[in-house]
Design an enzyme around this catalytic site. Sequence first.
Site, short mmCIF file in Angstrom:
data_model
loop_
_atom_site.label_atom_id
_atom_site.label_comp_id
_atom_site.label_asym_id
_atom_site.label_seq_id
_atom_site.Cartn_x
_atom_site.Cartn_y
_atom_site.Cartn_z
CG HIS A 77 46.07 47.25 0.92
ND1 HIS A 77 47.40 47.23 0.61
CD2 HIS A 77 45.85 48.46 1.51
CE1 HIS A 77 47.97 48.37 0.97
NE2 HIS A 77 47.05 49.13 1.53
CE LYS A 115 52.49 56.28 1.29
NZ LYS A 115 51.60 55.14 1.54
NE ARG A 151 47.51 49.80 8.54
CZ ARG A 151 48.70 50.26 8.19
NH1 ARG A 151 49.63 49.43 7.80
NH2 ARG A 151 48.97 51.55 8.25
CB SER A 166 52.81 49.18 0.99
OG SER A 166 51.46 48.82 0.86
N1 COA Z 1 46.50 46.57 5.08
C1 COA Z 1 47.82 46.78 4.90
N2 COA Z 1 48.37 47.98 4.83
C2 COA Z 1 47.55 49.01 4.94
C3 COA Z 1 46.18 48.89 5.13
C4 COA Z 1 45.66 47.60 5.20
N3 COA Z 1 44.35 47.35 5.37
N4 COA Z 1 45.64 50.10 5.22
C5 COA Z 1 46.65 50.96 5.10
N5 COA Z 1 47.80 50.30 4.93
C6 COA Z 1 49.15 50.88 4.81
C7 COA Z 1 49.65 50.84 3.41
O1 COA Z 1 50.35 49.65 3.18
C8 COA Z 1 50.56 52.04 3.38
O2 COA Z 1 51.81 51.70 3.90
P1 COA Z 1 53.13 52.50 3.55
O3 COA Z 1 52.93 53.91 4.04
O4 COA Z 1 54.13 51.76 4.31
O5 COA Z 1 53.32 52.45 2.07
C9 COA Z 1 49.86 53.01 4.34
O6 COA Z 1 49.09 52.22 5.20
C10 COA Z 1 48.88 53.91 3.68
O7 COA Z 1 48.59 53.40 2.40
P2 COA Z 1 47.27 53.40 1.61
O8 COA Z 1 46.15 52.77 2.35
O9 COA Z 1 47.58 52.81 0.28
O10 COA Z 1 46.93 54.88 1.52
P3 COA Z 1 47.83 56.04 1.06
O11 COA Z 1 48.05 56.86 2.29
O12 COA Z 1 49.02 55.61 0.33
O13 COA Z 1 46.86 56.72 0.06
C11 COA Z 1 45.42 58.42 -0.76
C12 COA Z 1 46.37 57.94 0.31
C13 COA Z 1 45.79 57.95 -2.14
C14 COA Z 1 44.03 57.94 -0.42
C15 COA Z 1 45.51 59.95 -0.64
O14 COA Z 1 46.87 60.33 -0.74
C16 COA Z 1 44.72 60.67 -1.71
O15 COA Z 1 43.53 60.74 -1.63
N6 COA Z 1 45.42 61.22 -2.71
C17 COA Z 1 44.79 61.99 -3.78
C18 COA Z 1 45.02 63.47 -3.57
C19 COA Z 1 44.00 64.05 -2.61
O16 COA Z 1 42.81 64.02 -2.84
N7 COA Z 1 44.52 64.65 -1.52
C20 COA Z 1 43.68 65.24 -0.52
C21 COA Z 1 43.17 64.25 0.47
S1 COA Z 1 44.00 64.41 1.99
#
Ligand code: COA
Length: 171
Positions: free
Chosen positions: A18, A42, A91, A129
């Site tokens: 990240h 989550k 990734r 994560s």
């Molecule tokens: N390096 C390391 N890990 C990464 C990464 C990077 N560059 N990019 C993604 N990841 C991993 C994260 O560690 C995480 O791992 P995990 O699933 O094991 O915990 C996974 O990929 C995704 O995490 P993250 O990038 O934090 O995104 P997310 O999927 O948790 O977040 C939101 C998603 C918050 C952007 C999305 O849920 C959201 O927009 N929520 C608001 C509600 C909404 O508007 N919904 C409609 C949109 S679909």
Amino acid sequence: MRHSAIYPGTFDPLTLGHLDLIERASHIFDRVIVAVVEQSRKNTVFSADERVAMVRAATRNLKNVKVEAFDGLLVTYARRKGIHVLLRGLRAFSDFEYEFQMALTNRKLASEIETIFLMPKETYSYINSSTVREVVERGGDSSVFVPPAVQRFIARRLRQAGRRAGGVSRK
Ligand code: COA
């Protein structure tokens, strides 16, 4: 004109992958807002306040990076900020389907908002994560996966928990 972008995520916790993405974005955009979702689908280990604090600590040296918590729809938050660019990391090919679905959903909800993808350094492409959470929860050394500021935060949390349950409990 200032070019701003929002990098949203759960960051439970922020990893080196990240951080690599945030650093890359900070060289491209005038301003990057790291938006930490408060209520995640989550079951997070760290509270929203803790996740924001960790991201702030890790990005303190990046002057054009701001960290905020948000709730509700991402596009509503972006509109409120007047920002039209969402950043996400790719990734590996396996990220594509989820990211594609999310980007197109957001476009359907708000056609003026674009999602841009950046690739983190290949060294970090395997880190996520949940792996870090598992290592932390089982008392392992997470320092190779997270920045030092996050590592210190995790260590403090472990000390506070007194290692009673052998790790960090979920929020
Ligand atoms: N390096 C390391 N890990 C990464 C990464 C990077 N560059 N990019 C993604 N990841 C991993 C994260 O560690 C995480 O791992 P995990 O699933 O094991 O915990 C996974 O990929 C995704 O995490 P993250 O990038 O934090 O995104 P997310 O999927 O948790 O977040 C939101 C998603 C918050 C952007 C999305 O849920 C959201 O927009 N929520 C608001 C509600 C909404 O508007 N919904 C409609 C949109 S679909």
